[in-house]
Motif scaffolding. Structure first.
Motif, PDB file in Angstrom:
ATOM      1  N   ASP A  78      -5.655 -14.187   0.539  1.00  0.00           N
ATOM      2  CA  ASP A  78      -5.879 -13.203  -0.519  1.00  0.00           C
ATOM      3  C   ASP A  78      -5.082 -11.928  -0.276  1.00  0.00           C
ATOM      4  OD1 ASP A  78      -7.544 -12.686   1.732  1.00  0.00           O
ATOM      5  OD2 ASP A  78      -8.812 -11.370   0.531  1.00  0.00           O
ATOM      6  N   THR A  79      -4.955 -11.144  -1.334  1.00  0.00           N
ATOM      7  CA  THR A  79      -4.332  -9.821  -1.268  1.00  0.00           C
ATOM      8  C   THR A  79      -5.255  -8.829  -1.966  1.00  0.00           C
ATOM      9  OG1 THR A  79      -3.162  -9.915  -3.392  1.00  0.00           O
ATOM     10  CG2 THR A  79      -2.072 -10.928  -1.492  1.00  0.00           C
ATOM     11  N   VAL A  80      -4.925  -7.552  -1.860  1.00  0.00           N
ATOM     12  CA  VAL A  80      -5.631  -6.560  -2.654  1.00  0.00           C
ATOM     13  C   VAL A  80      -5.084  -6.586  -4.077  1.00  0.00           C
ATOM     14  CG1 VAL A  80      -6.201  -5.085  -0.705  1.00  0.00           C
ATOM     15  CG2 VAL A  80      -4.046  -4.735  -1.928  1.00  0.00           C
ATOM     16  N   SER A  81      -5.643  -5.757  -4.943  1.00  0.00           N
ATOM     17  CA  SER A  81      -5.260  -5.749  -6.351  1.00  0.00           C
ATOM     18  C   SER A  81      -3.796  -5.361  -6.531  1.00  0.00           C
ATOM     19  CB  SER A  81      -6.147  -4.774  -7.125  1.00  0.00           C
ATOM     20  OG  SER A  81      -7.502  -5.167  -7.050  1.00  0.00           O
ATOM     21  N   PRO A  82      -3.185  -5.787  -7.626  1.00  0.00           N
ATOM     22  CA  PRO A  82      -1.778  -5.440  -7.867  1.00  0.00           C
ATOM     23  C   PRO A  82      -1.642  -3.981  -8.274  1.00  0.00           C
ATOM     24  CG  PRO A  82      -2.670  -6.585  -9.769  1.00  0.00           C
ATOM     25  CD  PRO A  82      -3.745  -6.617  -8.707  1.00  0.00           C
ATOM     26  N   TRP A  83      -0.454  -3.433  -8.090  1.00  0.00           N
ATOM     27  CA  TRP A  83      -0.192  -2.076  -8.565  1.00  0.00           C
ATOM     28  C   TRP A  83       0.109  -2.108 -10.056  1.00  0.00           C
ATOM     29  CZ3 TRP A  83       3.067  -4.460  -4.909  1.00  0.00           C
ATOM     30  CH2 TRP A  83       4.311  -4.878  -5.376  1.00  0.00           C
ATOM     31  N   SER A  84      -0.053  -0.980 -10.697  1.00  0.00           N
ATOM     32  CA  SER A  84       0.224  -0.893 -12.131  1.00  0.00           C
ATOM     33  C   SER A  84       1.721  -0.760 -12.371  1.00  0.00           C
ATOM     34  CB  SER A  84      -0.494   0.312 -12.741  1.00  0.00           C
ATOM     35  OG  SER A  84       0.047   1.518 -12.239  1.00  0.00           O
ATOM     36  N   SER A  89       8.054  -0.027  -9.209  1.00  0.00           N
ATOM     37  CA  SER A  89       9.294  -0.394  -9.895  1.00  0.00           C
ATOM     38  C   SER A  89       9.487  -1.899  -9.991  1.00  0.00           C
ATOM     39  CB  SER A  89      10.496   0.207  -9.155  1.00  0.00           C
ATOM     40  OG  SER A  89      10.384   1.622  -9.061  1.00  0.00           O
ATOM     41  N   TYR A  90       8.710  -2.675  -9.212  1.00  0.00           N
ATOM     42  CA  TYR A  90       8.872  -4.119  -9.168  1.00  0.00           C
ATOM     43  C   TYR A  90       7.585  -4.805  -9.622  1.00  0.00           C
ATOM     44  CZ  TYR A  90      12.900  -2.943  -6.261  1.00  0.00           C
ATOM     45  OH  TYR A  90      14.082  -2.422  -5.786  1.00  0.00           O
ATOM     46  N   PRO A  91       7.678  -5.991 -10.225  1.00  0.00           N
ATOM     47  CA  PRO A  91       6.467  -6.718 -10.623  1.00  0.00           C
ATOM     48  C   PRO A  91       5.713  -7.196  -9.389  1.00  0.00           C
ATOM     49  CG  PRO A  91       8.416  -8.056 -11.025  1.00  0.00           C
ATOM     50  CD  PRO A  91       8.906  -6.695 -10.646  1.00  0.00           C
ATOM     51  N   PRO A  92       4.392  -7.031  -9.342  1.00  0.00           N
ATOM     52  CA  PRO A  92       3.627  -7.375  -8.135  1.00  0.00           C
ATOM     53  C   PRO A  92       3.763  -8.827  -7.692  1.00  0.00           C
ATOM     54  CG  PRO A  92       2.302  -6.049  -9.619  1.00  0.00           C
ATOM     55  CD  PRO A  92       3.539  -6.402 -10.365  1.00  0.00           C
ATOM     56  N   HIS A  93       3.994  -9.732  -8.638  1.00  0.00           N
ATOM     57  CA  HIS A  93       4.108 -11.146  -8.270  1.00  0.00           C
ATOM     58  C   HIS A  93       5.482 -11.707  -8.627  1.00  0.00           C
ATOM     59  CE1 HIS A  93      -0.298 -10.447  -8.726  1.00  0.00           C
ATOM     60  NE2 HIS A  93      -0.245 -10.987  -7.524  1.00  0.00           N
ATOM     61  N   GLY A  94       6.470 -10.826  -8.677  1.00  0.00           N
ATOM     62  CA  GLY A  94       7.821 -11.259  -9.002  1.00  0.00           C
ATOM     63  C   GLY A  94       8.598 -11.784  -7.820  1.00  0.00           C
ATOM     64  N   MET A 102      12.086  -8.361   0.241  1.00  0.00           N
ATOM     65  CA  MET A 102      11.366  -9.060  -0.812  1.00  0.00           C
ATOM     66  C   MET A 102      10.182  -8.201  -1.218  1.00  0.00           C
ATOM     67  SD  MET A 102       9.511 -12.821  -0.922  1.00  0.00           S
ATOM     68  CE  MET A 102      10.980 -13.660  -0.323  1.00  0.00           C
ATOM     69  N   TYR A 103      10.083  -7.925  -2.515  1.00  0.00           N
ATOM     70  CA  TYR A 103       9.032  -7.065  -3.044  1.00  0.00           C
ATOM     71  C   TYR A 103       7.931  -7.907  -3.698  1.00  0.00           C
ATOM     72  CZ  TYR A 103      12.206  -3.105  -2.405  1.00  0.00           C
ATOM     73  OH  TYR A 103      13.035  -2.153  -1.867  1.00  0.00           O
ATOM     74  N   GLY A 104       6.700  -7.508  -3.474  1.00  0.00           N
ATOM     75  CA  GLY A 104       5.586  -8.192  -4.114  1.00  0.00           C
ATOM     76  C   GLY A 104       4.296  -7.964  -3.368  1.00  0.00           C
ATOM     77  N   ARG A 105       3.187  -8.110  -4.088  1.00  0.00           N
ATOM     78  CA  ARG A 105       1.884  -7.941  -3.450  1.00  0.00           C
ATOM     79  C   ARG A 105       1.657  -9.065  -2.443  1.00  0.00           C
ATOM     80  NH1 ARG A 105       0.257  -3.937  -2.529  1.00  0.00           N
ATOM     81  NH2 ARG A 105      -0.871  -3.064  -4.323  1.00  0.00           N
ATOM     82  N   GLY A 106       1.414  -8.662  -1.214  1.00  0.00           N
ATOM     83  CA  GLY A 106       1.197  -9.617  -0.133  1.00  0.00           C
ATOM     84  C   GLY A 106       2.421  -9.885   0.715  1.00  0.00           C
ATOM     85  N   GLN A 379       0.067  -0.738  -0.852  1.00  0.00           N
ATOM     86  CA  GLN A 379       0.870   0.275  -1.529  1.00  0.00           C
ATOM     87  C   GLN A 379       1.628  -0.324  -2.718  1.00  0.00           C
ATOM     88  OE1 GLN A 379       1.099   3.581  -0.725  1.00  0.00           O
ATOM     89  NE2 GLN A 379      -0.463   3.263   0.838  1.00  0.00           N
ATOM     90  N   PRO A 380       2.020   0.510  -3.711  1.00  0.00           N
ATOM     91  CA  PRO A 380       2.929   0.025  -4.750  1.00  0.00           C
ATOM     92  C   PRO A 380       4.265  -0.384  -4.127  1.00  0.00           C
ATOM     93  CG  PRO A 380       1.934   2.118  -5.391  1.00  0.00           C
ATOM     94  CD  PRO A 380       1.605   1.904  -3.940  1.00  0.00           C
ATOM     95  N   ASP A 381       4.914  -1.352  -4.763  1.00  0.00           N
ATOM     96  CA  ASP A 381       6.227  -1.830  -4.309  1.00  0.00           C
ATOM     97  C   ASP A 381       6.205  -2.250  -2.844  1.00  0.00           C
ATOM     98  OD1 ASP A 381       7.353  -1.525  -6.812  1.00  0.00           O
ATOM     99  OD2 ASP A 381       8.178   0.463  -6.386  1.00  0.00           O
ATOM    100  N   GLU A 382       5.136  -2.919  -2.457  1.00  0.00           N
ATOM    101  CA  GLU A 382       5.032  -3.495  -1.112  1.00  0.00           C
ATOM    102  C   GLU A 382       6.215  -4.440  -0.871  1.00  0.00           C
ATOM    103  OE1 GLU A 382       1.924  -6.515   1.241  1.00  0.00           O
ATOM    104  OE2 GLU A 382       1.377  -5.626  -0.688  1.00  0.00           O
TER     105      GLU A 382
END
Length: 409
Positions: A78-84, A89-94, A102-106, A379-382
């Protein structure tokens, strides 16, 4: 034959993990468990999935070796919630790749570590390397909230945990060797007063104003029991959430705070909680019309492994060799041994991990090591550095070989 450690396989593999939304809540980790199971099946490795609750599961795979030693690689799904969209600047699951990242949640916390451990284990199976012990890969649900997956595994395998000889957690450490983390005690304190019309506050008992005294008491008490550990750092207390009141012209009859307490030795959670409850009772004796309630939201023990343990010294040797290789830009020709030991002091990490659930009451040596940067977590843009991710695959692979040994031909 596909080389799972090759950039052309490993990087797209991590991208597929990032593109699966496992934000917790609600988690939905089962989707990722199924993806990992399919990938492992393609590589000829059997795995099992254990349901935690609806839409949530753990996955386990064992690379069987000879002998009785066992090493576990563990990471959470699991991850924490996505950024808005406004925050980043990047999509959380892109799983966007740019500038060697590589940018993305997790990406940092901690699908890069999870992917690297799986690929390291798979590479051993792929190369026909039989270890002198079992390598267990465990992917858990729910670490970001309540470690529900690790707790279920610990309950289901309470007779197996004592058989483990080491536990490796792939949380982000910036590719540094970490030997533990602080304990975490989360409390919800509720104060009940009496409502009244806002124009006649003397007829009520204001729970919000009363809570101000409770918060001040907590901070005073935190100074009394503050402790510092040379590796894990200092204890702390932070009031991070407060709710209370109905509207402007109503004296509030209830107020609740959530308190995040982080502990280091010699602080123990049981005595600390009793001290806080005793302090609250002292306030109640002074203000008998108030009523207090304390609920424990989370209790995670301190994790600490002696740096002299073989799991840690082995990790330090490998990390030092990888650094020298990176600095020299070529293979390290030094022999293994004392010359390869990292002279950099070991560290602790500020967050808690599933290790606090799985370390068998402190018996099990725990290594925390991952390619991500903990400062980017949540954080955003992890992002994660792709080279660090690729190097961590080799790190975990070599760790398994050296710690468990190779089976005799």
């Amino acid at each position: 034959m596909i080389n799972v450690r090759n950039r052309g396989f490993a990087v797209p593999f991590l991208q597929r993990l990032i593109q699966v939304n496992t934000c917790n809540p609600p988690g939905n980790e089962h989707k990722l468990s199924l993806l990992l199971q399919d990938e492992l099946r393609e590589l000829g490795i059997t795995s099992s999935i254990s349901n935690v609750e609806q839409g949530r599961s753990n996955l386990e795979a064992v690379i069987a070796g000879s002998g009785t030693r066992k090493l576990m690689f563990c990471g959470h799904l699991d991850t924490v919630s996505p950024w808005s969209a406004a925050a980043g600047s990047y999509p959380p699951h892109g799983a966007v790749i740019e500038g060697g990242r590589m940018y993305g949640r997790g990406t940092s916390d901690m699908k890069s570590g999870l992917a690297a451990m799986l690929l390291a284990a798979a590479s051993l199976h792929q190369d026909g390397i039989r270890l002198a012990g079992d390598l267990v890969f465990l992917a858990t649900a729910g670490e970001e909230v309540d470690s529900c997956g690790a707790r279920l595994y610990a309950e289901q395998h309470r007779h197996d945990l004592p058989e483990l000889d080491g536990l490796v957690i792939g949380e982000p450490t910036g590719s540094r060797v970490a030997v533990g983390h602080k304990g975490a005690l989360w409390l919800r304190i509720s104060l009940f007063g009496r409502s009244a019309h806002g124009s006649m506050p003397q007829l009520g008992l204001n729970a919000v104003e009363g809570m101000m005294e409770v918060i001040a008491l907590l901070h005073r008490h935190a100074l009394e029991w503050q402790a510092t550990d040379p590796v894990l750092g200092s204890s702390s207390l932070s009031v991070n959430k407060i709710t209370g009141g109905v509207q402007t012209n109503v004296v509030p009859d209830q107020c609740t705070i959530d308190v995040d307490i982080r502990t280091v030795p010699p602080l123990a959670h049981g005595p600390l909680l009793r001290e806080i409850e005793d302090k609250l009772q002292e306030i109640q004796r002074l203000h008998p019309d108030y009523r207090y309630q304390v609920d424990q939201l989370l209790d995670r023990s301190v994790v600490y492994t002696d740096p002299g343990q073989r799991l840690i010294t082995t990790a330090l040797e490998i990390a030092a060799q990888q650094r020298r290789q990176g600095q020299a830009g070529g293979p390290d020709e030094e022999a293994e041994g004392d010359a390869a030991i990292d002279v950099t002091p070991v560290q602790g990490v500020p967050y808690y991990t599933d290790g606090s659930v799985l370390h068998d009451n402190g018996r099990l040596p725990v290594l925390i090591y991952g390619p991500g940067d903990h400062r980017l977590a949540h954080q955003p843009d992890e992002w994660v550095d792709i080279e660090a991710f690729l190097e961590s695959i080799d790190f975990y692979r070599e760790l398994a070989i050296r710690f468990l040994g190779k089976a005799e031909e």
